[in-house]
Design a protein around this motif. Structure first.
Motif, PDB file in Angstrom:
ATOM      1  N   ALA A   1       0.825  -1.213   0.000  1.00  0.00           N
ATOM      2  CA  ALA A   1       0.000   0.000   0.000  1.00  0.00           C
ATOM      3  C   ALA A   1       0.860   1.263   0.000  1.00  0.00           C
ATOM      4  CB  ALA A   1      -0.919  -0.005   1.216  1.00  0.00           C
ATOM      5  N   LEU A   2       2.113   1.143  -0.425  1.00  0.00           N
ATOM      6  CA  LEU A   2       3.039   2.270  -0.350  1.00  0.00           C
ATOM      7  C   LEU A   2       2.516   3.511  -1.076  1.00  0.00           C
ATOM      8  CD1 LEU A   2       5.760   3.337   0.636  1.00  0.00           C
ATOM      9  CD2 LEU A   2       6.755   2.522  -1.516  1.00  0.00           C
ATOM     10  N   ALA A   3       2.027   3.354  -2.283  1.00  0.00           N
ATOM     11  CA  ALA A   3       1.577   4.527  -3.042  1.00  0.00           C
ATOM     12  C   ALA A   3       0.483   5.286  -2.297  1.00  0.00           C
ATOM     13  CB  ALA A   3       1.088   4.117  -4.430  1.00  0.00           C
ATOM     14  N   ASP A   4      -0.474   4.561  -1.719  1.00  0.00           N
ATOM     15  CA  ASP A   4      -1.535   5.221  -0.957  1.00  0.00           C
ATOM     16  C   ASP A   4      -0.982   5.916   0.276  1.00  0.00           C
ATOM     17  OD1 ASP A   4      -3.498   4.376  -2.742  1.00  0.00           O
ATOM     18  OD2 ASP A   4      -3.943   2.553  -1.599  1.00  0.00           O
ATOM     19  N   LYS A   5      -0.051   5.272   0.945  1.00  0.00           N
ATOM     20  CA  LYS A   5       0.543   5.869   2.153  1.00  0.00           C
ATOM     21  C   LYS A   5       1.374   7.106   1.805  1.00  0.00           C
ATOM     22  CE  LYS A   5       0.550   1.629   4.858  1.00  0.00           C
ATOM     23  NZ  LYS A   5       1.367   0.641   5.575  1.00  0.00           N
ATOM     24  N   VAL A   6       2.141   7.028   0.721  1.00  0.00           N
ATOM     25  CA  VAL A   6       2.934   8.188   0.294  1.00  0.00           C
ATOM     26  C   VAL A   6       2.006   9.335  -0.096  1.00  0.00           C
ATOM     27  CG1 VAL A   6       4.508   9.062  -1.486  1.00  0.00           C
ATOM     28  CG2 VAL A   6       4.974   6.868  -0.388  1.00  0.00           C
ATOM     29  N   TRP A   7       0.944   9.025  -0.848  1.00  0.00           N
ATOM     30  CA  TRP A   7      -0.002  10.067  -1.244  1.00  0.00           C
ATOM     31  C   TRP A   7      -0.625  10.731  -0.015  1.00  0.00           C
ATOM     32  CZ3 TRP A   7      -0.446  13.166  -4.957  1.00  0.00           C
ATOM     33  CH2 TRP A   7      -1.608  13.930  -5.129  1.00  0.00           C
ATOM     34  N   GLY A   8      -0.986   9.935   0.985  1.00  0.00           N
ATOM     35  CA  GLY A   8      -1.531  10.492   2.226  1.00  0.00           C
ATOM     36  C   GLY A   8      -0.539  11.422   2.903  1.00  0.00           C
ATOM     37  N   LEU A   9       0.717  11.002   2.954  1.00  0.00           N
ATOM     38  CA  LEU A   9       1.767  11.830   3.551  1.00  0.00           C
ATOM     39  C   LEU A   9       1.922  13.147   2.794  1.00  0.00           C
ATOM     40  CD1 LEU A   9       4.267  12.051   5.515  1.00  0.00           C
ATOM     41  CD2 LEU A   9       5.588  11.079   3.619  1.00  0.00           C
ATOM     42  N   LEU A  10       1.993  13.062   1.477  1.00  0.00           N
ATOM     43  CA  LEU A  10       2.230  14.261   0.666  1.00  0.00           C
ATOM     44  C   LEU A  10       1.054  15.236   0.706  1.00  0.00           C
ATOM     45  CD1 LEU A  10       3.978  12.668  -2.442  1.00  0.00           C
ATOM     46  CD2 LEU A  10       5.042  13.735  -0.437  1.00  0.00           C
ATOM     47  N   THR A  11      -0.160  14.724   0.871  1.00  0.00           N
ATOM     48  CA  THR A  11      -1.308  15.631   0.945  1.00  0.00           C
ATOM     49  C   THR A  11      -1.463  16.228   2.348  1.00  0.00           C
ATOM     50  OG1 THR A  11      -2.818  13.768   1.298  1.00  0.00           O
ATOM     51  CG2 THR A  11      -2.567  14.564  -0.957  1.00  0.00           C
ATOM     52  N   GLN A  12      -0.980  15.528   3.371  1.00  0.00           N
ATOM     53  CA  GLN A  12      -1.042  16.067   4.735  1.00  0.00           C
ATOM     54  C   GLN A  12       0.038  17.109   4.978  1.00  0.00           C
ATOM     55  OE1 GLN A  12      -0.777  12.671   7.316  1.00  0.00           O
ATOM     56  NE2 GLN A  12      -2.967  12.249   7.205  1.00  0.00           N
ATOM     57  N   CYS A  13       1.196  16.904   4.410  1.00  0.00           N
ATOM     58  CA  CYS A  13       2.334  17.819   4.597  1.00  0.00           C
ATOM     59  C   CYS A  13       2.520  18.612   3.308  1.00  0.00           C
ATOM     60  CB  CYS A  13       3.590  17.045   4.950  1.00  0.00           C
ATOM     61  SG  CYS A  13       3.447  16.090   6.462  1.00  0.00           S
TER      62      CYS A  13
END
Length: 125
Positions: free
Chosen positions: A23-35
């Protein structure tokens, strides 16, 4: 500062997320949209490497990318992350005068995290 906070968030993310996580892509996307600052910096970095893919990401996130483009974006994120970790280590090298900064064990843990990501996201040639 926001830059320092985002760097700490990125390091925490990478210490708690495996580079081969399904699920890396989803987790990275979540990180990038939060920060937001971190997200903006990554998109600028990725845009320099692949302008068309970066535009697709800005329009609809990682879900708009082909498998190949997504793999490239995740590799670019891994390299970006390693660069941030290495810069953080240099920025917070222990100062002998003030005693402020990462101790040897902390620096070692950060370097190990960077190495795991470097080996996990960069394809051998």
């Amino acid at each position: 500062s926001n830059e320092l906070r985002d760097g700490a968030v990125l390091i925490r993310f990478c210490m708690s997320t495996a580079p081969k996580d399904p699920a890396l892509a989803d987790k990275v996307w979540g990180l990038l949209t939060q920060c937001k600052i971190l997200g903006s910096e990554f998109l600028r970095y990725h845009s320099a490497l692949d302008p068309s893919s970066s535009l697709d990401i800005q329009r609809g996130g990682f879900s708009k990318l082909s498998k190949t483009k997504l793999d490239d974006a995740m590799r670019d994120f891994g390299v970006f992350m390693v660069n941030v970790v290495e810069a953080t280590i240099l920025d917070f090298k222990k100062d002998d005068y003030t005693g402020i900064g990462f101790c040897e064990e902390e620096t070692s843990a950060l370097r190990k995290t960077a190495e795991v990501w470097r080996m996990g996201t960069v394809k051998p040639y």
